[in-house]
Write a protein that holds these residues in place. Sequence first.
Motif, mmCIF file in Angstrom:
data_model
loop_
_atom_site.group_PDB
_atom_site.id
_atom_site.type_symbol
_atom_site.label_atom_id
_atom_site.label_comp_id
_atom_site.label_asym_id
_atom_site.label_seq_id
_atom_site.Cartn_x
_atom_site.Cartn_y
_atom_site.Cartn_z
ATOM 1 N N GLU A 71 0.843 -1.192 0.000
ATOM 2 C CA GLU A 71 0.000 0.000 0.000
ATOM 3 C C GLU A 71 0.881 1.245 0.000
ATOM 4 O OE1 GLU A 71 -3.695 1.905 2.598
ATOM 5 O OE2 GLU A 71 -2.917 -0.089 3.082
ATOM 6 N N GLY A 72 0.509 2.207 -0.833
ATOM 7 C CA GLY A 72 1.273 3.446 -0.910
ATOM 8 C C GLY A 72 2.231 3.507 -2.084
ATOM 9 N N LEU A 73 2.557 2.354 -2.677
ATOM 10 C CA LEU A 73 3.413 2.336 -3.870
ATOM 11 C C LEU A 73 2.517 2.527 -5.085
ATOM 12 C CD1 LEU A 73 6.235 1.909 -5.117
ATOM 13 C CD2 LEU A 73 5.758 -0.560 -5.122
ATOM 14 N N CYS A 74 2.687 3.636 -5.790
ATOM 15 C CA CYS A 74 1.825 3.993 -6.914
ATOM 16 C C CYS A 74 2.133 3.107 -8.114
ATOM 17 C CB CYS A 74 2.029 5.467 -7.275
ATOM 18 S SG CYS A 74 0.965 6.050 -8.613
ATOM 19 N N LYS A 75 1.130 2.393 -8.616
ATOM 20 C CA LYS A 75 1.304 1.429 -9.698
ATOM 21 C C LYS A 75 0.909 2.097 -11.016
ATOM 22 C CE LYS A 75 -1.500 -1.198 -7.420
ATOM 23 N NZ LYS A 75 -1.598 -0.351 -6.195
ATOM 24 N N VAL A 76 1.869 2.159 -11.932
ATOM 25 C CA VAL A 76 1.719 2.923 -13.168
ATOM 26 C C VAL A 76 1.819 1.998 -14.379
ATOM 27 C CG1 VAL A 76 2.601 4.865 -14.514
ATOM 28 C CG2 VAL A 76 2.826 4.878 -12.015
ATOM 29 N N ALA A 77 0.880 2.140 -15.324
ATOM 30 C CA ALA A 77 0.920 1.395 -16.574
ATOM 31 C C ALA A 77 1.467 2.277 -17.684
ATOM 32 C CB ALA A 77 -0.474 0.903 -16.945
ATOM 33 N N LEU A 78 2.571 1.857 -18.295
ATOM 34 C CA LEU A 78 3.151 2.584 -19.426
ATOM 35 C C LEU A 78 2.593 1.996 -20.715
ATOM 36 C CD1 LEU A 78 6.948 3.325 -20.009
ATOM 37 C CD2 LEU A 78 5.445 2.572 -21.841
ATOM 38 N N VAL A 79 1.959 2.851 -21.527
ATOM 39 C CA VAL A 79 1.422 2.430 -22.815
ATOM 40 C C VAL A 79 1.881 3.404 -23.897
ATOM 41 C CG1 VAL A 79 -0.596 1.312 -21.790
ATOM 42 C CG2 VAL A 79 -0.746 3.702 -22.483
ATOM 43 N N VAL A 80 1.883 2.921 -25.140
ATOM 44 C CA VAL A 80 2.350 3.726 -26.277
ATOM 45 C C VAL A 80 1.272 3.729 -27.351
ATOM 46 C CG1 VAL A 80 4.135 4.017 -28.028
ATOM 47 C CG2 VAL A 80 4.744 3.127 -25.773
ATOM 48 N N ASP A 81 0.606 4.863 -27.520
ATOM 49 C CA ASP A 81 -0.439 5.004 -28.539
ATOM 50 C C ASP A 81 -1.441 3.848 -28.479
ATOM 51 O OD1 ASP A 81 0.619 7.423 -29.655
ATOM 52 O OD2 ASP A 81 2.150 6.232 -30.662
ATOM 53 N N ALA A 82 -1.858 3.481 -27.281
ATOM 54 C CA ALA A 82 -2.747 2.333 -27.097
ATOM 55 C C ALA A 82 -4.175 2.667 -27.512
ATOM 56 C CB ALA A 82 -2.717 1.884 -25.642
ATOM 57 N N MET A 133 -2.346 4.793 -11.976
ATOM 58 C CA MET A 133 -2.037 5.851 -12.941
ATOM 59 C C MET A 133 -1.742 5.226 -14.307
ATOM 60 S SD MET A 133 0.952 8.793 -12.655
ATOM 61 C CE MET A 133 0.125 9.603 -11.271
ATOM 62 N N LEU A 134 -2.051 5.989 -15.370
ATOM 63 C CA LEU A 134 -1.690 5.616 -16.728
ATOM 64 C C LEU A 134 -0.613 6.575 -17.236
ATOM 65 C CD1 LEU A 134 -5.265 5.036 -18.193
ATOM 66 C CD2 LEU A 134 -3.596 3.268 -17.578
ATOM 67 N N GLN A 135 0.420 6.017 -17.854
ATOM 68 C CA GLN A 135 1.514 6.816 -18.415
ATOM 69 C C GLN A 135 1.470 6.677 -19.933
ATOM 70 O OE1 GLN A 135 5.427 6.137 -16.725
ATOM 71 N NE2 GLN A 135 6.422 6.506 -18.697
ATOM 72 N N VAL A 161 -3.549 10.609 -15.217
ATOM 73 C CA VAL A 161 -2.780 10.359 -16.439
ATOM 74 C C VAL A 161 -1.500 11.175 -16.415
ATOM 75 C CG1 VAL A 161 -2.761 10.640 -18.940
ATOM 76 C CG2 VAL A 161 -4.809 9.775 -17.811
ATOM 77 N N MET A 162 -0.387 10.500 -16.719
ATOM 78 C CA MET A 162 0.910 11.158 -16.872
ATOM 79 C C MET A 162 1.277 11.139 -18.353
ATOM 80 S SD MET A 162 4.646 9.983 -15.382
ATOM 81 C CE MET A 162 4.138 10.110 -13.669
ATOM 82 N N LYS A 163 1.544 12.303 -18.938
ATOM 83 C CA LYS A 163 1.931 12.373 -20.348
ATOM 84 C C LYS A 163 3.424 12.582 -20.468
ATOM 85 C CE LYS A 163 1.553 12.623 -24.821
ATOM 86 N NZ LYS A 163 2.773 11.870 -25.156
#
Length: 214
Positions: A55-66, A82-84, A105-107
Motif C-alpha cells: 500500500e502506498g506504492l503507486c502502480k503505473v501502466a506505461l502504454v504507447v499510442d494504445a 495511474m496511466l503513463q 494520467v501522466m503524459k
Amino acid sequence: MGGDVRVKICGLRTAEDVAAVAAAGAAYAGFNFFARSPRFVTVEEARGLSLLAPEGLCKVALVVDAEDAALDAIVAGVPLDMLQLHGHETPERVAEIKARYGLPVMKVIGVAGEADLACLTEYSLVADQLLIDAKPPKDAVLPGGNGLAFEWRLLVGRKWLRPWMLAGGLNAGNVAEAVRLTGARQVDVASGVESAPGVKDAARIAEFVRAAQG
C-alpha cells in the motif's frame, strides 16, 4: 535535494523487482505494456506484480499510442493507480483517456531542444502529471528507456501547472546533479538500474533512490 524527491522505477518484470522497489523507498512502480520493449509484461503478469505492491506504492501502466481495447484490458485486469502515455497522444486523446478510465494520467514529452518544451503548457491543461524524457533517436525502436539524456539546463527555472518528473539517461552517478540542476522533485529510471536490458538490479535500485534523495 532531499528526501522529498519521489522516485519512479519503470519496467518491473518480477516479484523480486517489486520487492526491491518497495524496500528502496521508491514512490512509483512502472509496468511496461509496449510489446517491443525488453521490459514488456502481459496483463496477467502485471496483475500478479501489482498485487504484490505494498500500500502506498503507486502502480503505473506505461502504454504507447494504445487503442481503447488494449487500455480496457489493462485497466480491467490490473489494479492500477495511474496511466503513463508514452506515445504521440494528442492533448485531446489524453483528456479522452482520463475521462474514460477515471485514473490520473501522466503524459510523456520527449525533449531534444528548447522547441520541444512548447507543448508542455498545453498538455499540462489535460494531464495530471508530465514526464520530461529524452527524445528518442529517429531510428529508435523504443520511445523511451534508451538510456539517453538531454540538456538538463533547458529546464532551469521553468514552471508548469502540473507536477513533473525528469527522465532520460539517469543513473545513481548523475541523478543528484540532475536534481540539483533542474530542481526536479520527481525522477524516473528504467535502464539506469539494470544489469542487462530488462533485468533490474536490486542493489542499483537502492543506490539510485539513495542518490536521488540525497
